[in-house]
Design an enzyme around this catalytic site. Structure first.
Site, mmCIF file in Angstrom:
data_model
loop_
_atom_site.group_PDB
_atom_site.id
_atom_site.type_symbol
_atom_site.label_atom_id
_atom_site.label_comp_id
_atom_site.label_asym_id
_atom_site.label_seq_id
_atom_site.Cartn_x
_atom_site.Cartn_y
_atom_site.Cartn_z
ATOM 1 N N GLY A 46 -14.302 -5.235 -8.453
ATOM 2 C CA GLY A 46 -13.774 -3.890 -9.115
ATOM 3 C C GLY A 46 -12.446 -4.274 -9.410
ATOM 4 O O GLY A 46 -11.717 -5.320 -9.032
ATOM 5 N N GLN A 51 -4.277 -1.699 -12.702
ATOM 6 C CA GLN A 51 -4.110 -2.878 -12.019
ATOM 7 C C GLN A 51 -3.591 -4.095 -13.120
ATOM 8 O O GLN A 51 -3.122 -5.327 -12.642
ATOM 9 C CB GLN A 51 -5.341 -3.696 -11.176
ATOM 10 C CG GLN A 51 -5.387 -2.625 -9.811
ATOM 11 C CD GLN A 51 -6.733 -3.202 -9.192
ATOM 12 O OE1 GLN A 51 -7.663 -2.870 -9.543
ATOM 13 N NE2 GLN A 51 -6.291 -3.992 -8.134
ATOM 14 N N CYS A 102 -7.514 -5.446 -1.665
ATOM 15 C CA CYS A 102 -7.337 -5.092 -2.948
ATOM 16 C C CYS A 102 -6.667 -6.269 -3.758
ATOM 17 O O CYS A 102 -5.872 -6.950 -2.926
ATOM 18 C CB CYS A 102 -6.455 -3.959 -2.987
ATOM 19 S SG CYS A 102 -5.949 -3.475 -4.694
ATOM 20 N N LEU A 103 -7.012 -6.526 -4.917
ATOM 21 C CA LEU A 103 -6.524 -7.581 -5.907
ATOM 22 C C LEU A 103 -5.057 -7.453 -5.937
ATOM 23 O O LEU A 103 -4.283 -8.297 -6.201
ATOM 24 C CB LEU A 103 -7.170 -7.831 -6.911
ATOM 25 C CG LEU A 103 -8.784 -8.263 -7.164
ATOM 26 C CD1 LEU A 103 -9.407 -8.063 -8.427
ATOM 27 C CD2 LEU A 103 -8.918 -9.597 -6.278
ATOM 28 N N HIS A 144 -13.052 3.122 -4.223
ATOM 29 C CA HIS A 144 -11.879 2.414 -4.215
ATOM 30 C C HIS A 144 -11.134 2.303 -5.645
ATOM 31 O O HIS A 144 -9.812 2.438 -5.809
ATOM 32 C CB HIS A 144 -12.141 0.960 -3.668
ATOM 33 C CG HIS A 144 -11.011 0.356 -3.777
ATOM 34 N ND1 HIS A 144 -10.440 -0.382 -2.467
ATOM 35 C CD2 HIS A 144 -10.128 -0.261 -4.878
ATOM 36 C CE1 HIS A 144 -9.420 -1.227 -2.723
ATOM 37 N NE2 HIS A 144 -9.163 -1.390 -4.109
ATOM 38 N N GLU A 145 -11.941 2.112 -6.632
ATOM 39 C CA GLU A 145 -11.464 1.875 -8.099
ATOM 40 C C GLU A 145 -11.038 3.307 -8.402
ATOM 41 O O GLU A 145 -10.188 3.424 -9.090
ATOM 42 C CB GLU A 145 -12.472 1.272 -8.811
ATOM 43 C CG GLU A 145 -12.980 -0.031 -8.623
ATOM 44 C CD GLU A 145 -11.904 -1.037 -8.146
ATOM 45 O OE1 GLU A 145 -10.736 -0.816 -8.883
ATOM 46 O OE2 GLU A 145 -11.919 -1.678 -7.341
ATOM 47 N N HIS A 148 -7.771 4.168 -7.522
ATOM 48 C CA HIS A 148 -6.506 3.545 -8.346
ATOM 49 C C HIS A 148 -6.219 4.240 -9.548
ATOM 50 O O HIS A 148 -5.187 4.272 -9.856
ATOM 51 C CB HIS A 148 -7.285 2.008 -9.050
ATOM 52 C CG HIS A 148 -7.211 1.004 -7.913
ATOM 53 N ND1 HIS A 148 -5.828 0.645 -7.509
ATOM 54 C CD2 HIS A 148 -7.855 -0.105 -7.348
ATOM 55 C CE1 HIS A 148 -5.862 -0.427 -6.673
ATOM 56 N NE2 HIS A 148 -7.234 -0.711 -6.670
HETATM 57 NI NI NI Z 1 -7.782 -2.500 -5.328
#
Ligand code: NI
Length: 186
Positions: A46, A51, A102-103, A144-145, A148
């Site tokens: 995701g 991000q 998380c990226l 999670h997304e 964000h």
């Molecule tokens: Ni993340």
């Protein structure tokens, strides 16, 4: 398509609520395609627009593969979602602890409690509205997304401050055995 730079956790854009998408422009379509490319290049499941530096209520999600009876991933069973202005309309009372990464926080993992099942209303890249019923790891990725888009990182939701590890520490503790899909990042 372009692989975009992913902003890191200290960037203020990740700590503020993102703005609703109101116009479906060619620029928006390009951003969506670039986000899909960027998510795949980073082996993520995701990626949310903040991000990649855009404070917009937009995320792309590619689910984990389904498993056959023997536990092997089924080919072509991943599903791609583009969600715009998503709203969680229902959450199960049942919560499940799981390991997330998380990226925007590379090299770390943490335990987070999420609703086992959710319903989401969202627009897609064409502006069409969808109602989605999700559970398990897919529901976790969506939560999670969508977090964000509200300026919330998984590290804001750890089950306990100590349930946060470097990937190396996580492997050494053999916690990986407990976490079936501990590579989950978004
Ligand atoms: Ni993340």
């Amino acid at each position: 398509m372009t692989v975009l730079d992913i902003v890191q956790a200290d960037n203020p854009i990740l700590h503020q609520a993102a703005q609703p998408v109101t116009t479906w422009t060619p620029e928006l379509q390009t951003l969506i395609q670039d986000m899909i490319e960027t998510m795949r290049a980073a082996n993520g499941v995701g990626l949310a627009a903040p991000q990649v530096g855009h404070s917009l209520r937009l995320a792309v999600i590619e689910t984990l593969p389904e498993r056959d009876a023997a536990g092997n991933p089924v080919e072509n069973s991943r599903r791609l979602y583009v969600i715009i202005n998503p709203e969680i309309s229902w959450k199960s009372r049942k919560m499940v602890d799981g390991i997330e990464g998380c990226l925007s926080i590379p090299g770390y993992l943490g335990e987070v409690s999420r609703h086992h099942a959710i319903r989401v209303q969202a627009l897609d890249q064409t502006g069409r509205s969808h109602r989605l019923a999700l559970n398990g790891w897919t529901a976790r990725i969506f939560q999670h997304e969508i977090d964000h888009l509200d300026g919330i990182l998984y590290t804001d939701r750890l089950t306990a401050p100590e349930n946060y590890w470097t990937e190396e520490a996580f492997e050494q503790l053999s916690l990986a055995d407990e976490a079936e899909e501990h590579g989950l990042v978004g």
